[in-house]
Design a protein around this motif. Structure first.
Motif, PDB file in Angstrom:
ATOM      1  N   GLU A  38      86.100 -28.651  78.866  1.00  0.00           N
ATOM      2  CA  GLU A  38      86.184 -30.058  78.404  1.00  0.00           C
ATOM      3  C   GLU A  38      88.326 -30.402  78.461  1.00  0.00           C
ATOM      4  O   GLU A  38      89.172 -30.787  79.064  1.00  0.00           O
ATOM      5  CB  GLU A  38      86.345 -30.875  76.909  1.00  0.00           C
ATOM      6  CG  GLU A  38      85.013 -31.053  76.662  1.00  0.00           C
ATOM      7  CD  GLU A  38      84.498 -31.943  77.648  1.00  0.00           C
ATOM      8  OE1 GLU A  38      85.301 -32.856  78.080  1.00  0.00           O
ATOM      9  OE2 GLU A  38      83.211 -32.128  77.932  1.00  0.00           O
ATOM     10  N   SER A  43      90.230 -33.375  80.474  1.00  0.00           N
ATOM     11  CA  SER A  43      89.082 -34.859  79.450  1.00  0.00           C
ATOM     12  C   SER A  43      90.177 -35.215  78.455  1.00  0.00           C
ATOM     13  O   SER A  43      90.632 -34.758  77.752  1.00  0.00           O
ATOM     14  CB  SER A  43      87.587 -34.342  79.195  1.00  0.00           C
ATOM     15  OG  SER A  43      87.527 -33.577  78.674  1.00  0.00           O
ATOM     16  N   GLY A  46      88.823 -32.965  75.618  1.00  0.00           N
ATOM     17  CA  GLY A  46      89.769 -32.122  75.539  1.00  0.00           C
ATOM     18  C   GLY A  46      91.269 -31.855  75.023  1.00  0.00           C
ATOM     19  O   GLY A  46      91.538 -30.849  74.216  1.00  0.00           O
TER      20      GLY A  46
END
Ligand code: C5P
Ligand code: MG
Length: 190
Positions: A38, A43, A46
């Motif tokens: 992630e 993202s 993340g």
């Protein structure tokens, strides 16, 4: 078969999980790997967890439970999951039991890799020099070990109480630990 590889950070869970995938075709579910993916993908999730992971702290139960739940159908189709680095808290353990029981594929076995702290510190120093994984730095590793001792070690009596726990000496070579794990799996199957 569903099994948990249990132990402190740098105990060799990931290494042994990869071997089990190669030999038994099970699915490796590492929440640490999922979280790092992630972060690498940039993202929103993340971005939320990057700092927490770099410091060696734990992300929330809800986040990791959701990551695991999304992968259970795939693991079921492959004949089982090897959980690595999950569960890390009693709430995560209870959620995992509930999810697996609901799918009628209960947890079979928890294999604890026993490695003493001095050996962990030596391993992680080597790993940090090699891979440069940011949370393997000495400061963060101390936090990770403390999180293990306070949040994760209490799962040992939980699984012992459920008669799921087997302990394996994690101090030997990769091959020695691998054969102890195989023996534990075969004993449970018998
Ligand atoms: O399992 P692994 O050591 O690869 O996990 C790396 C980091 O990911 C942990 O130190 C922690 O910050 C985070 N993590 C977590 N909760 C989990 C699994 C991983 O917070 N269940
Ligand atoms: Mg790992």
């Amino acid at each position: 078969m569903n099994l948990i590889l249990f132990g402190p950070p740098a105990a060799g869970k990931g290494t042994q999980a990869k071997r089990l995938v190669a030999t038994r075709g099970m699915v490796h579910l590492s929440t640490g790997d999922m979280l790092r993916a992630e972060i690498a993908s940039g993202s929103a999730l993340g971005k939320r967890v990057a700092g927490i992971i770099e410091r060696g702290e734990l992300v929330s139960d809800a986040i990791v439970i959701e990551l695991i739940e999304a992968r259970l159908p795939e693991a079921e189709a492959a004949g089982g999951a090897i959980f690595d680095g999950f569960p890390r808290t009693l709430a995560q353990a209870a959620a995992l039991d509930a999810m697996l029981d609901h799918r009628r594929r209960p947890l079979d076995l928890v294999i604890r890799l026993k490695v003493d702290d001095q050996a962990l510190l030596e391993r992680v120093a080597g790993r940090f020099a090699e891979s440069g994984r940011p949370d393997d730095n000495p400061e963060s590793f101390k936090v990770r070990l403390a999180e293990y001792n306070t949040q994760t070690a209490p799962l040992l009596p939980y699984y012992r109480g459920h008669k799921k726990l087997t302990e394996v000496d994690g101090m030997g070579s990769i091959e020695e630990v691998a054969s102890s794990i195989d023996a534990a799996i075969e004993t449970r199957r018998a």
